[in-house]
Design a protein around this motif. Structure first.
Motif, PDB file in Angstrom:
ATOM      1  N   GLU A 105      -3.606   5.404  11.348  1.00 38.25           N
ATOM      2  CA  GLU A 105      -2.906   4.149  10.884  1.00 38.25           C
ATOM      3  C   GLU A 105      -2.004   4.727   9.709  1.00 38.25           C
ATOM      4  O   GLU A 105      -0.558   4.324   9.842  1.00 38.25           O
ATOM      5  N   GLU A 106      -2.329   5.472   8.925  1.00 41.20           N
ATOM      6  CA  GLU A 106      -1.396   5.839   7.977  1.00 41.20           C
ATOM      7  C   GLU A 106      -0.197   6.683   8.402  1.00 41.20           C
ATOM      8  O   GLU A 106       1.015   6.554   7.911  1.00 41.20           O
ATOM      9  N   GLN A 140       0.871   6.650  11.431  1.00 44.62           N
ATOM     10  CA  GLN A 140       1.814   5.705  12.322  1.00 44.62           C
ATOM     11  C   GLN A 140       2.930   5.069  11.430  1.00 44.62           C
ATOM     12  O   GLN A 140       3.695   4.843  11.883  1.00 44.62           O
ATOM     13  N   ASN A 141       2.328   4.752  10.039  1.00 47.48           N
ATOM     14  CA  ASN A 141       3.602   3.903   9.318  1.00 47.48           C
ATOM     15  C   ASN A 141       4.726   4.440   9.044  1.00 47.48           C
ATOM     16  O   ASN A 141       5.520   3.887   8.603  1.00 47.48           O
ATOM     17  N   GLY A 176       5.466   4.742  18.689  1.00 48.56           N
ATOM     18  CA  GLY A 176       5.094   5.687  17.505  1.00 48.56           C
ATOM     19  C   GLY A 176       4.679   6.871  17.667  1.00 48.56           C
ATOM     20  O   GLY A 176       3.562   7.336  16.931  1.00 48.56           O
ATOM     21  N   THR A 221       3.719   8.913   0.897  1.00 50.63           N
ATOM     22  CA  THR A 221       2.368   8.634   0.792  1.00 50.63           C
ATOM     23  C   THR A 221       1.564   9.941   1.077  1.00 50.63           C
ATOM     24  O   THR A 221       1.764  10.703   1.990  1.00 50.63           O
ATOM     25  N   ASP A 277       7.923   7.396   8.637  1.00 52.63           N
ATOM     26  CA  ASP A 277       8.999   7.990   9.416  1.00 52.63           C
ATOM     27  C   ASP A 277       9.098   9.575   9.516  1.00 52.63           C
ATOM     28  O   ASP A 277       9.825   9.814  10.677  1.00 52.63           O
ATOM     29  N   TRP A 299      10.354   7.097   4.800  1.00 59.27           N
ATOM     30  CA  TRP A 299       8.943   6.980   4.249  1.00 59.27           C
ATOM     31  C   TRP A 299       8.308   8.239   4.829  1.00 59.27           C
ATOM     32  O   TRP A 299       8.250   8.291   6.026  1.00 59.27           O
ATOM     33  N   THR A 319       0.998   5.930  -2.760  1.00 64.03           N
ATOM     34  CA  THR A 319       2.375   5.983  -2.204  1.00 64.03           C
ATOM     35  C   THR A 319       3.336   5.756  -3.360  1.00 64.03           C
ATOM     36  O   THR A 319       3.096   4.862  -4.455  1.00 64.03           O
TER      37      THR A 319
END
Length: 357
Positions: A85-86, A88-89, A188, A66, A91, A2, A36
């Protein structure tokens, strides 16, 4: 895998996202930020194999993207929290740097040079990671009890992390052993995520061999971040052309493939992914795995039963197959290899799994 697309407002992030997805984001999509999508990774090897085997279905490897909202200094605390937050999610990160005429950009970021934008994005990531590391260090150090061996080791590793962040080192360039990585994995850290940078230029600068924006090439090399030059406006024009016209357009530009195809392949490689292939009349498919994955684990990527009942893998190198033209010739030359469960699968391997359940 991701990948989050980050950059300052008006850098061309959303347009690049649309090009990757081969679509146009509606106004509603843009407002709701549900941007996304899964994107195929073009691979000429898949095309060649498909032309040979004439399968009912051809499947490429994929990446998930994304479009993360712009890193604006004017963002509210709530907006900033959502941006973090985005990030963080995901890779890995794809940085978009603007290097076209900024006279129409309606805010002060238009004054930033390409290298200035690069430095601002880097600073945002470093500051966030420093904040996370510092918060955890203080919490451990202020504990009113004796630390466990695990906490002591974590604290030592976090001090190492903070020291490098203070020196403006991206953490993916720092040498950590496996135990150190395990101790900080849950935080993270943004600068641990692999990064690739795209410099979005106008057509004139695209045709120029040099990179614009001052020290961009030097910055990318110093930070070990691959740098790719793309003219997003040209890519939009290319996407709208028919196949034959597209080829002629690319020839006129002096390139063999679109910037979007080149970008997806660079990303795929830089984040540590490789492709192996399964072939047949029903389907030719590229399977994505981490570099170094064992044959047994690769079999599990196809189906869990194959991993559970793994006996061996029959492996043919793509280059051998392409040179000789058929599996029969490859086998006659003794170039098909029997691979055990612990042997790694390599990029470009054509694999057939033998299993029994």
């Amino acid at each position: 895998m991701w990948i989050g697309i980050i950059g300052l407002p008006y850098s061309g992030k959303t347009t690049l996202f649309d090009l990757l997805c081969q679509k146009k984001s509606s106004a509603e999509e843009f407002t709701n930020r549900e941007n996304t999508a899964v994107v195929k990774v073009w691979d000429p090897r898949v095309d060649f194999l498909s032309n040979i085997f004439k399968p009912k279905k051809t499947t490429y490897a994929t990446l998930k993207f994304t479009d993360i909202r712009g890193l604006s200094p004017k963002a509210t605390a709530k907006e900033r929290s959502k941006i973090l937050e985005e990030i963080q999610n995901v890779d890995a990160l794809l940085w978009i740097i603007r290097a076209f005429d900024s006279s129409a950009i309606p805010w002060e970021s238009g004054e930033l040079s390409s290298s200035g934008q690069f430095e601002q994005i880097k600073a945002e990531l470093l500051l966030r990671d420093m904040s996370v590391a510092e918060t955890r260090i203080k919490r451990i150090e202020n504990a009113k009890r004796r630390l466990t061996p695990q906490e002591e080791y974590e604290l030592k590793t976090l001090h190492k992390v903070y020291k490098h962040l203070e020196s403006e080192d991206m953490l993916f360039n720092v040498s950590f052993d496996e135990s150190e990585l395990r101790s900080i994995n849950s935080f993270g850290f943004f600068t641990l995520k692999p990064s690739v940078a795209v410099i979005n230029v106008d057509e004139e600068r695209f045709r120029n061999e040099s990179f614009p924006g001052g020290d961009m090439k030097k910055l990318s090399e110093e930070n070990s971040i691959p740098l790719l030059k793309i003219c997003v406006k040209l890519e939009e024009e290319i996407m709208e052309l028919e196949e034959e016209d597209r080829k002629a357009f690319l020839e006129d530009l002096g390139v063999e493939e679109t910037g979007i195809d080149r970008l997806t392949r660079i990303l795929f490689s830089h984040v540590g992914l490789i492709s192996f292939f399964t072939v047949g009349k029903d389907e030719v498919k590229a399977w994505q795995i981490k570099d170094g994955t064992s044959a047994k684990k690769a079999a599990g990527k196809i189906h869990s039963d194959m991993e559970r009942g793994f006996i061996r893998a029959e492996v043919v190198k793509y280059d051998d197959f392409r040179r000789l033209g058929s599996m029969k010739e490859v086998k006659a030359k003794g170039l098909m290899k029997l691979v055990g469960k612990d042997e790694p699968i390599h990029d470009g391997d054509i694999v057939e799994i033998r299993f029994n359940v």
